[in-house]
Design an enzyme around this catalytic site. Structure first.
Site, PDB file in Angstrom:
ATOM      1  N   LYS A  76      -1.000   1.734  -0.713  1.00 41.76           N
ATOM      2  CA  LYS A  76      -0.747   0.655   0.183  1.00 41.76           C
ATOM      3  C   LYS A  76       0.638   0.619   0.613  1.00 41.76           C
ATOM      4  O   LYS A  76       1.559  -0.098   0.004  1.00 41.76           O
ATOM      5  CB  LYS A  76      -0.950  -0.623  -0.597  1.00 41.76           C
ATOM      6  CG  LYS A  76      -1.245  -2.011   0.022  1.00 41.76           C
ATOM      7  CD  LYS A  76      -1.517  -3.123  -0.966  1.00 41.76           C
ATOM      8  CE  LYS A  76      -1.648  -4.518  -0.481  1.00 41.76           C
ATOM      9  NZ  LYS A  76      -2.670  -4.520   0.604  1.00 41.76           N
ATOM     10  N   TYR A 108       3.797  -2.139  -0.552  1.00 42.27           N
ATOM     11  CA  TYR A 108       3.777  -3.616  -0.502  1.00 42.27           C
ATOM     12  C   TYR A 108       2.657  -4.284  -1.207  1.00 42.27           C
ATOM     13  O   TYR A 108       1.816  -3.295  -1.429  1.00 42.27           O
ATOM     14  CB  TYR A 108       3.867  -4.128   0.906  1.00 42.27           C
ATOM     15  CG  TYR A 108       2.500  -4.016   2.026  1.00 42.27           C
ATOM     16  CD1 TYR A 108       1.547  -5.330   1.719  1.00 42.27           C
ATOM     17  CD2 TYR A 108       1.992  -2.851   2.237  1.00 42.27           C
ATOM     18  CE1 TYR A 108       0.234  -5.366   2.379  1.00 42.27           C
ATOM     19  CE2 TYR A 108       0.989  -2.837   2.904  1.00 42.27           C
ATOM     20  CZ  TYR A 108       0.105  -3.945   2.970  1.00 42.27           C
ATOM     21  OH  TYR A 108      -1.138  -3.939   3.709  1.00 42.27           O
ATOM     22  N   LEU A 136      -8.355   1.663   0.877  1.00 41.45           N
ATOM     23  CA  LEU A 136      -7.431   0.979  -0.243  1.00 41.45           C
ATOM     24  C   LEU A 136      -8.479   0.332  -0.958  1.00 41.45           C
ATOM     25  O   LEU A 136      -9.530  -0.302  -0.598  1.00 41.45           O
ATOM     26  CB  LEU A 136      -6.624  -0.141   0.803  1.00 41.45           C
ATOM     27  CG  LEU A 136      -5.808  -0.912  -0.260  1.00 41.45           C
ATOM     28  CD1 LEU A 136      -4.817  -0.082  -0.853  1.00 41.45           C
ATOM     29  CD2 LEU A 136      -5.136  -1.974   0.373  1.00 41.45           C
ATOM     30  N   GLU A 158     -13.924   1.675   5.862  1.00 45.57           N
ATOM     31  CA  GLU A 158     -13.281   0.522   5.374  1.00 45.57           C
ATOM     32  C   GLU A 158     -13.030  -0.326   7.024  1.00 45.57           C
ATOM     33  O   GLU A 158     -13.204   0.239   7.861  1.00 45.57           O
ATOM     34  CB  GLU A 158     -11.801   0.237   4.601  1.00 45.57           C
ATOM     35  CG  GLU A 158     -10.981   1.147   5.033  1.00 45.57           C
ATOM     36  CD  GLU A 158      -9.888   0.897   4.234  1.00 45.57           C
ATOM     37  OE1 GLU A 158      -9.588   0.231   3.159  1.00 45.57           O
ATOM     38  OE2 GLU A 158      -8.764   1.951   4.548  1.00 45.57           O
TER      39      GLU A 158
END
Length: 279
Positions: A147, A35, A203, A179
């Site tokens: 992702k 996505y 990511l 993250e």
């Protein structure tokens, strides 16, 4: 966030309640899909090319045969039908491997399922929030650079933040921050900005990459090395980045308070102002 009125599904734009997929779609059964989210500001998508390139890169990583370039003619059609052509909005895009009998290995000769929708979204000029965050061990798999639509780990970690009255959960592996559950994270200590390098454990955020470029152009020292959990008390500033988050100051990490009230660190403020000028 509300539901969209219209949804693009496999070449057709239909009312949201009519947008359906098979129960055998691999995105539903396995989370086998990619996505992307991007925002339109003042009539154009902010770093839209970068988002589309990342979508293609994700599809290539998991061997879904789809040319993202074909969406560049479909997106304007969706925006027109939803009366968002020249308005600030958020665009969600999702491509799964498609429909096939359930098996773990990739089935041959199936067509990807393509879905998109747009919603009105006006981002603040500068994100004035001072966010509270918690820290937790990063228990997700080791390909966070993809992702993917299967986000259960991120969902669980973000829900834990909500349960503790916080905006985000900062994640660490072996005592080093990676993250956050749906943002990238930056730390500032002694006038130096630290963030995890873009590898398989995070990511590679578009906004995060913009911030790194801004550090270079503004002469702010930047080190792409993981910041250690044990040195939280030595931090001067910290902030989150993301497509809708933009740049958000962190005021408190667990019980460690960085700022009081509406205060923000000077480097965070400088980067927020420079980011605003880009828009």
């Amino acid at each position: 966030m509300s539901y969209p009125e219209k949804v693009y599904i496999n070449g057709k734009i239909v009312n949201a309640q009519e947008a359906t997929i098979s129960v055998f779609d691999r995105g539903f059964i396995f989370g086998d899909g990619i996505y992307e989210v991007m925002v339109q500001i003042n009539g154009s998508f902010f770093y839209g090319r970068k988002h589309l390139d990342r979508l293609q890169e994700g599809l290539d990583k998991i061997n879904i045969n789809f040319d993202v370039e074909s969406l560049t003619t479909e997106i304007p059609k969706l925006l027109k039908v939803t009366s968002l052509t020249d308005k600030d909005c958020l665009l969600y895009m999702q491509i799964t491997r498609g429909v096939a009998p359930r098996q773990h290995s990739y089935p041959a000769d199936i067509h990807p399922t393509v879905m998109m929708y747009a919603l009105p979204k006006i981002l603040p000029a500068i994100n004035q929030a001072n966010t509270k965050v918690i820290t937790r061990e990063d228990f997700r798999w080791s390909r966070c650079d993809i992702k993917m639509t299967s986000l259960l780990g991120n969902v669980m970690l973000n829900e834990e933040a909500m349960q503790h009255g916080s905006f985000e959960t900062l994640l660490y592996r072996n005592g080093l921050f990676t993250e956050a559950s749906h943002c990238n994270v930056f730390f500032v200590r002694d006038q130096v900005v630290y963030t995890h390098p873009a590898n398989e454990y995070i990511l590679n955020g578009i906004t995060g990459a913009i911030v790194k470029d801004l550090c270079i152009s503004l002469g702010i020292a930047l080190k792409e090395i993981p910041y250690p959990l044990k040195e939280l008390a030595l931090l001067d500033e910290a902030f989150l980045t993301g497509t809708s988050t933009q740049i958000a100051a962190i005021s408190q990490i667990d019980n460690h308070c960085l700022y009081m009230g509406n205060e923000k660190g000077p480097i965070t403020k400088k980067l927020q102002e420079a980011f605003f000028n880009l828009k």
